[in-house]
Design a protein around this motif. Structure first.
Motif, PDB file in Angstrom:
ATOM      1  N   VAL A 157     -66.396  25.210  -5.912  1.00  0.00           N
ATOM      2  CA  VAL A 157     -66.560  26.065  -7.096  1.00  0.00           C
ATOM      3  C   VAL A 157     -65.763  25.511  -8.270  1.00  0.00           C
ATOM      4  O   VAL A 157     -66.265  25.400  -9.396  1.00  0.00           O
ATOM      5  CB  VAL A 157     -66.168  27.517  -6.779  1.00  0.00           C
ATOM      6  CG1 VAL A 157     -66.242  28.375  -8.033  1.00  0.00           C
ATOM      7  CG2 VAL A 157     -67.069  28.092  -5.692  1.00  0.00           C
ATOM      8  N   ALA A 158     -64.510  25.153  -8.017  1.00  0.00           N
ATOM      9  CA  ALA A 158     -63.673  24.601  -9.084  1.00  0.00           C
ATOM     10  C   ALA A 158     -64.249  23.290  -9.607  1.00  0.00           C
ATOM     11  O   ALA A 158     -64.294  23.051 -10.827  1.00  0.00           O
ATOM     12  CB  ALA A 158     -62.247  24.395  -8.573  1.00  0.00           C
ATOM     13  N   ARG A 161     -67.416  24.046 -11.604  1.00  0.00           N
ATOM     14  CA  ARG A 161     -67.141  24.743 -12.861  1.00  0.00           C
ATOM     15  C   ARG A 161     -66.837  23.753 -13.986  1.00  0.00           C
ATOM     16  O   ARG A 161     -67.339  23.885 -15.114  1.00  0.00           O
ATOM     17  CB  ARG A 161     -65.980  25.712 -12.682  1.00  0.00           C
ATOM     18  CG  ARG A 161     -65.647  26.480 -13.959  1.00  0.00           C
ATOM     19  CD  ARG A 161     -64.474  27.431 -13.766  1.00  0.00           C
ATOM     20  NE  ARG A 161     -64.868  28.579 -12.957  1.00  0.00           N
ATOM     21  CZ  ARG A 161     -64.410  28.845 -11.746  1.00  0.00           C
ATOM     22  NH1 ARG A 161     -63.551  27.998 -11.172  1.00  0.00           N
ATOM     23  NH2 ARG A 161     -64.798  29.919 -11.091  1.00  0.00           N
ATOM     24  N   GLU A 162     -66.023  22.758 -13.688  1.00  0.00           N
ATOM     25  CA  GLU A 162     -65.672  21.754 -14.698  1.00  0.00           C
ATOM     26  C   GLU A 162     -66.906  21.005 -15.188  1.00  0.00           C
ATOM     27  O   GLU A 162     -67.080  20.775 -16.394  1.00  0.00           O
ATOM     28  CB  GLU A 162     -64.654  20.775 -14.114  1.00  0.00           C
ATOM     29  CG  GLU A 162     -64.257  19.651 -15.047  1.00  0.00           C
ATOM     30  CD  GLU A 162     -63.309  18.663 -14.389  1.00  0.00           C
ATOM     31  OE1 GLU A 162     -63.041  17.611 -15.013  1.00  0.00           O
ATOM     32  OE2 GLU A 162     -62.837  18.938 -13.268  1.00  0.00           O
ATOM     33  N   VAL A 164     -70.137  21.967 -14.942  1.00  0.00           N
ATOM     34  CA  VAL A 164     -71.069  22.879 -15.612  1.00  0.00           C
ATOM     35  C   VAL A 164     -70.654  23.081 -17.062  1.00  0.00           C
ATOM     36  O   VAL A 164     -71.486  23.062 -17.981  1.00  0.00           O
ATOM     37  CB  VAL A 164     -71.147  24.224 -14.870  1.00  0.00           C
ATOM     38  CG1 VAL A 164     -71.881  25.273 -15.706  1.00  0.00           C
ATOM     39  CG2 VAL A 164     -71.852  24.050 -13.521  1.00  0.00           C
ATOM     40  N   ALA A 165     -69.348  23.272 -17.282  1.00  0.00           N
ATOM     41  CA  ALA A 165     -68.858  23.451 -18.648  1.00  0.00           C
ATOM     42  C   ALA A 165     -69.175  22.228 -19.499  1.00  0.00           C
ATOM     43  O   ALA A 165     -69.586  22.361 -20.675  1.00  0.00           O
ATOM     44  CB  ALA A 165     -67.351  23.719 -18.628  1.00  0.00           C
ATOM     45  N   LEU A 188     -71.165  30.442  -5.979  1.00  0.00           N
ATOM     46  CA  LEU A 188     -71.551  29.618  -7.122  1.00  0.00           C
ATOM     47  C   LEU A 188     -72.311  30.447  -8.147  1.00  0.00           C
ATOM     48  O   LEU A 188     -72.071  30.346  -9.356  1.00  0.00           O
ATOM     49  CB  LEU A 188     -72.429  28.447  -6.663  1.00  0.00           C
ATOM     50  CG  LEU A 188     -71.822  27.385  -5.752  1.00  0.00           C
ATOM     51  CD1 LEU A 188     -72.896  26.381  -5.330  1.00  0.00           C
ATOM     52  CD2 LEU A 188     -70.666  26.672  -6.442  1.00  0.00           C
ATOM     53  N   GLU A 191     -69.832  32.926  -9.908  1.00  0.00           N
ATOM     54  CA  GLU A 191     -68.723  32.358 -10.664  1.00  0.00           C
ATOM     55  C   GLU A 191     -69.141  31.422 -11.797  1.00  0.00           C
ATOM     56  O   GLU A 191     -68.370  31.209 -12.737  1.00  0.00           O
ATOM     57  CB  GLU A 191     -67.787  31.595  -9.713  1.00  0.00           C
ATOM     58  CG  GLU A 191     -67.114  32.476  -8.667  1.00  0.00           C
ATOM     59  CD  GLU A 191     -66.095  33.408  -9.286  1.00  0.00           C
ATOM     60  OE1 GLU A 191     -65.553  33.072 -10.351  1.00  0.00           O
ATOM     61  OE2 GLU A 191     -65.844  34.483  -8.706  1.00  0.00           O
ATOM     62  N   LEU A 192     -70.351  30.853 -11.701  1.00  0.00           N
ATOM     63  CA  LEU A 192     -70.721  29.796 -12.632  1.00  0.00           C
ATOM     64  C   LEU A 192     -71.892  30.199 -13.525  1.00  0.00           C
ATOM     65  O   LEU A 192     -72.746  30.994 -13.135  1.00  0.00           O
ATOM     66  CB  LEU A 192     -71.092  28.524 -11.868  1.00  0.00           C
ATOM     67  CG  LEU A 192     -70.047  27.970 -10.893  1.00  0.00           C
ATOM     68  CD1 LEU A 192     -70.582  26.723 -10.226  1.00  0.00           C
ATOM     69  CD2 LEU A 192     -68.729  27.690 -11.599  1.00  0.00           C
ATOM     70  N   ASP A 193     -71.933  29.595 -14.709  1.00  0.00           N
ATOM     71  CA  ASP A 193     -73.020  29.821 -15.666  1.00  0.00           C
ATOM     72  C   ASP A 193     -74.132  28.816 -15.386  1.00  0.00           C
ATOM     73  O   ASP A 193     -74.260  27.803 -16.067  1.00  0.00           O
ATOM     74  CB  ASP A 193     -72.483  29.661 -17.091  1.00  0.00           C
ATOM     75  CG  ASP A 193     -73.578  29.799 -18.146  1.00  0.00           C
ATOM     76  OD1 ASP A 193     -74.620  30.414 -17.844  1.00  0.00           O
ATOM     77  OD2 ASP A 193     -73.367  29.291 -19.272  1.00  0.00           O
TER      78      ASP A 193
END
Length: 461
Positions: A157-158, A161-162, A164-165, A188, A191-193
């Protein structure tokens, strides 16, 4: 965001399908029939191994399939490391797709296979639509696969996330996660876009929405292709059954040629009544295929007990009629030796309790994860209690020592039968599928249901 349509043709967990050239031929033909300028062909792991052909080619038979369908993006599954990181790197270097992994790392801290082209994220453009992809693999892969211990997998997830951003900052139209996590796909989504999670690892077909994100998994052995469409609105998914699709003879023939060259067609035994090896068969308690495998282990080691984990028996066509070397290799297609461990009676009872799905960290709570030889046991599924256990017809003596023949994998993994560890590892024999072949030649394949495993509340319901 663009409202032009973009389609994903998604496959995953191809695994043993490589041992059925017609299945791979139809999987290829189905994807080809759906392909077009607005489509991206995407895989989500376990697409090189396990199987008989993978054992012979170290996963390189997948190149025939990748080239045949024109895969664009792919991420790693735990079985894609079955022959070690160097073999994985070789496949990556020679395959047409971009391999995407945000959480796989070399032992020196660098990104795994970066020199061979693996990237943490990538952007694919089709018909003016830009879609960003991130790939993640189950962090327990090193525990699930002894050959992957030299690769580190960070928190998915971490890591995602990086990436995806970064993709959102680049202004892509859509973001898709290629995931080989299984049920953590839901995390996922929360927590994530991201717009879609194309998943794998969990062998049950999945089509669901979590927190507004579409999650799909096509199941195992190349039976299903998902067509996921993004057109500016809510993503949609269409299921395509591969066995109803067209045949790609060129790819099927390439796999047949590989099998013929390997000489795997020797008949070693005959089966009159087909022996099933489906998920429903191997995870629901005693089965003929489980008895056969556990009997072979106990036979080769002259042990008190034989044990086979349910997940190690791969789904496939039943053993029926003339049974070949390839057929038996496909039952447990792993380069793992049979090992004998010594356990006290108390430890043996603990080991049997660890067969219950209620105490295993994956799968369903009503699954049964162990097949046995030399043992009769009674389990109360309602109370999750071991009611009775006998070895050789006698109650287990808590203070006695028992020998247990099983696969080397179980001494490595903490996911199943965690009691087994290096301290219990004893005499080593040889590769488990070769044990099956020798047992079939000398003893035959005539396993029957004998009441070795009785699950009272399940079987009486």
């Amino acid at each position: 965001m663009s409202d032009s349509p973009l389609r994903h043709l998604h496959y995953s967990d191809v695994e043993n399908a490589y041992d059925r050239p017609d299945r791979i031929g139809r999987l290829t033909g189905t994807i080809r029939s759906l392909d077009g300028p607005d489509a991206v062909v995407a895989g989500t792991g376990d697409t090189t191994s396990p199987g008989v052909l993978p054992l012979v080619t170290e996963g390189r038979q997948a190149l025939d399939f990748y080239e045949g369908v024109g895969t664009a993006v792919e991420t790693f599954g735990n079985h894609d490391f079955d022959f070690g990181p160097d073999a994985t790197r070789d496949v990556v270097a020679d395959s047409p797709q971009t391999w995407v992994s945000a959480n796989a790392w070399d032992a020196d801290g660098g990104r795994f296979a970066a020199d061979e082209g693996v990237v943490p994220r990538t952007v694919v453009e089709r018909e003016g639509v830009r879609v960003g992809f991130v790939g993640v693999t189950a962090p327990e892969t090193g525990d699930l696969n002894p050959m992957a211990t030299d690769v580190d997998f960070s928190d998915p997830v971490a890591a995602a996330r990086e990436q995806v951003a970064a993709l959102r900052e680049e202004g892509v139209d859509y973001v898709v996660v290629l995931s080989h996590l299984g049920t953590p796909d839901e995390e996922l989504a929360v927590e994530l876009d991201v717009d879609v999670v194309l998943g794998g690892h969990l062998h049950a077909e999945t089509r669901e929405r979590v927190a507004g994100t579409l999650i799909v998994r096509p199941g195992v052995n190349g039976g299903i292709v998902h067509e996921v469409t993004l057109d500016g609105g809510e993503p949609t998914v269409e299921r395509h059954a591969v066995d109803e699709g067209p045949m790609a003879d060129d790819v099927a023939d390439a796999l047949r040629d590989r099998m013929a060259a390997a000489g795997l067609d020797e008949v070693v035994a005959t089966v009159d009544e087909p022996i099933e090896r489906t998920e429903a068969t191997v995870f629901r308690g005693e089965s003929r295929i489980g008895n056969f495998v556990a009997d072979a282990y106990r036979w080769v080691a002259d042990a008190d007990v034989g044990l086979q984990n349910s997940g190690g028996i791969r789904e496939g066509e039943p053993l029926d009629g003339d049974v070949t070397v390839a057929d038996l290799m496909s039952v447990v297609p792993f380069e793992e030796d049979v090992i004998v461990g010594e356990l006290t009676g108390r430890e043996l009872l603990t080991l049997l309790r660890q067969s219950s799905g209620a105490v295993v960290s994956f799968g369903q709570a009503d699954w049964w994860h162990g097949h046995v030889s030399g043992i009769e046991l009674v389990w109360d599924h309602a109370t999750d209690e071991l009611v009775e256990a006998r070895v050789g017809g006698d109650p287990v003596d808590l203070d006695a020592t028992y020998t247990v023949a099983t696969t080397d994998y179980l001494f490595h993994s903490e996911q199943e039968f965690p009691l087994l560890d290096d301290e219990h590892r004893g005499e080593r024999f040889y590769t488990q599928y070769d044990v099956l072949v020798d047992y079939a030649r000398e003893v035959g394949i005539d396993a029957e249901i004998e009441g070795r495993i009785v699950r009272r509340s399940v079987e009486s319901a």
